[in-house]
Scaffold this motif. Structure first.
Motif, PDB file in Angstrom:
ATOM      1  N   CYS A 111      -2.967  39.508  -8.478  1.00 25.67           N
ATOM      2  CA  CYS A 111      -2.042  39.810  -7.045  1.00 25.67           C
ATOM      3  C   CYS A 111      -1.770  38.768  -6.400  1.00 25.67           C
ATOM      4  O   CYS A 111      -2.396  37.995  -6.202  1.00 25.67           O
ATOM      5  CB  CYS A 111      -3.094  40.034  -6.328  1.00 25.67           C
TER       6      CYS A 111
ATOM      7  N   CYS B 118       2.298  41.160  -2.426  1.00 25.41           N
ATOM      8  CA  CYS B 118       3.064  41.086  -1.829  1.00 25.41           C
ATOM      9  C   CYS B 118       3.440  43.283  -1.583  1.00 25.41           C
ATOM     10  O   CYS B 118       4.216  43.055  -1.037  1.00 25.41           O
ATOM     11  CB  CYS B 118       4.087  41.591  -3.326  1.00 25.41           C
ATOM     12  N   TYR B 119       2.378  43.295  -1.323  1.00 22.67           N
ATOM     13  CA  TYR B 119       2.164  45.141  -1.071  1.00 22.67           C
ATOM     14  C   TYR B 119       3.103  45.548  -1.029  1.00 22.67           C
ATOM     15  O   TYR B 119       3.365  46.793  -1.031  1.00 22.67           O
ATOM     16  CB  TYR B 119       2.232  45.050   0.267  1.00 22.67           C
TER      17      TYR B 119
ATOM     18  N   CYS C 118       2.535  47.801  -3.743  1.00 22.68           N
ATOM     19  CA  CYS C 118       1.887  49.178  -3.790  1.00 22.68           C
ATOM     20  C   CYS C 118       2.072  49.864  -3.005  1.00 22.68           C
ATOM     21  O   CYS C 118       1.889  50.956  -2.800  1.00 22.68           O
ATOM     22  CB  CYS C 118       0.330  48.177  -4.689  1.00 22.68           C
TER      23      CYS C 118
ATOM     24  N   HIS D 233      -7.651  45.229  -1.264  1.00 21.49           N
ATOM     25  CA  HIS D 233      -7.633  46.407  -2.688  1.00 21.49           C
ATOM     26  C   HIS D 233      -9.013  47.263  -2.212  1.00 21.49           C
ATOM     27  O   HIS D 233      -8.941  48.662  -2.498  1.00 21.49           O
ATOM     28  CB  HIS D 233      -8.048  45.254  -3.994  1.00 21.49           C
TER      29      HIS D 233
ATOM     30  N   CYS E 271       3.979  47.964  -8.826  1.00 22.38           N
ATOM     31  CA  CYS E 271       3.868  45.987  -8.756  1.00 22.38           C
ATOM     32  C   CYS E 271       4.282  45.495  -9.896  1.00 22.38           C
ATOM     33  O   CYS E 271       4.007  45.578 -10.942  1.00 22.38           O
ATOM     34  CB  CYS E 271       2.173  46.575  -8.902  1.00 22.38           C
TER      35      CYS E 271
END
Ligand code: SF4
Ligand code: SF4
Ligand code: SF4
Length: 310
Positions: A200, A203-204, A206, A241, A262
């Motif tokens: 991960c 980047c946000y 999701c 998360h 993602c």
């Protein structure tokens, strides 16, 4: 029929805006379309590449909106209504029965470096064309994982249904992989979690793609106080998360928008599906099935066994 109905809605001033899909600039893609004039209805398309969950564009709207929605999209619209983000009266749901959306990453991985210039889907076959190749693939082999086990392909709430109802996928154990995961030891489960989220980059995307992540001030962005560190060290990433999966527990409808967004191809679905299974077993609740229901984690009862609530 979709275009005719949208034209009718706009001409009759029943809605001010229609949110649907239009052709994308790349093969295998469509893009969200925002239509306010009947003159623009020709832009609208509906096909097996309409992957976006357009409910993302509803929170905060004041005008009367019509929205094109698949089964999973409708369930997230129901969630937004339950949570007071939009009103039922404000939304005109154009429901479309859906036989599954094509996972472009699976196709791209199959074709390697070949550049796809045109893609279409007909009679259960995906037809692909590039500069020096043509390929025909079986659609069912390239569906999104959520679509393979979807039980709500036919929208459960709608104002207008376009197209015939489709058979729901029956007899598939949607939690088979989750049961395998649950059978592992706590250490193995933790390792799996750490391995997956180690990719991960925070980047946000999701969070931003999820129709139910609508908070104006997300906890991860707050700096006064700062609840979660902004680094990409495993501890900060893990908290992000875990925080997100708990935030969508009992609300996630397995639409797959977060996983699709993602850029690191992280398997977000496994954690969300685990939470979905837990909520179902603990509270007998599935998200987004009725506007009258209150999600279990948004309410409490006097007789709830947890003493700390009283
Ligand atoms: S999850 Fe169900 S409703 Fe949603 S796109 Fe897939 S098959 Fe269609
Ligand atoms: S968490 Fe992911 S799968 Fe669940 S509703 Fe949000 S975008 Fe869809
Ligand atoms: S979209 Fe992927 S890389 Fe970006 S924050 Fe979410 S999980 Fe991490």
């Amino acid at each position: 029929m979709l275009k005719e109905e949208v034209k009718r809605l706009l001409d009759g001033k029943q809605v001010e805006l229609v949110i649907g899909y239009e052709k994308g600039t790349l093969a295998l893609r469509t893009t969200p379309s925002f239509i306010t004039s009947a003159d623009d209805v020709e832009r609208l398309v509906w096909n097996e590449f309409c992957e976006n969950n357009l409910a993302k564009y509803l929170p905060g709207r004041k005008e009367k909106v019509a929205i094109v929605a698949k089964g999973c999209d409708v369930r997230s619209i129901v969630g937004l209504i339950q949570e007071g983000q939009i009103t039922r009266e404000q939304i005109f749901i154009i429901g479309i029965p859906c036989e599954g959306i094509i996972d472009r990453r699976k196709i791209e991985s199959r074709l390697g470096k070949k550049e796809i210039l045109e893609a279409a889907c007909e009679n259960g076959k995906i037809l692909l064309r590039g500069e020096d190749f043509q390929e025909i693939l079986k659609k069912d082999d390239f569906l999104y994982d959520s679509c393979k086990v979807c039980k709500y392909r036919n929208p459960i709430v709608f104002d207008l249904l376009i197209g015939d109802r489709v058979p729901e996928s029956g007899g598939i154990d949607e939690y088979a992989e989750i049961r395998e995961f649950e059978a592992k030891s706590a250490d193995e489960r933790w390792l799996h979690f750490q391995k997956e989220i180690s990719k991960c980059i925070r980047c946000y995307a999701c969070r931003n793609a999820c129709p139910l992540c609508y908070c104006e001030w997300c906890l991860v962005d707050q700096s006064q106080p700062r609840w979660i560190g902004v680094t990409d060290n495993p501890s900060d990433v893990g908290i992000f998360h875990l925080f997100r999966v708990f935030h969508v527990a009992g609300r996630c409808v397995d639409c797959g928008a977060c996983s699709r967004a993602c850029p690191m191809n992280i398997d977000l679905r496994w954690l969300l599906k685990k939470m979905e299974k837990d909520v179902k077993e603990l509270f007998g609740y599935e998200a987004g099935l009725s506007v009258e229901e209150v999600p279990p984690l948004a309410t409490f009862k006097e007789e709830d066994p947890q003493d700390f609530i009283k």
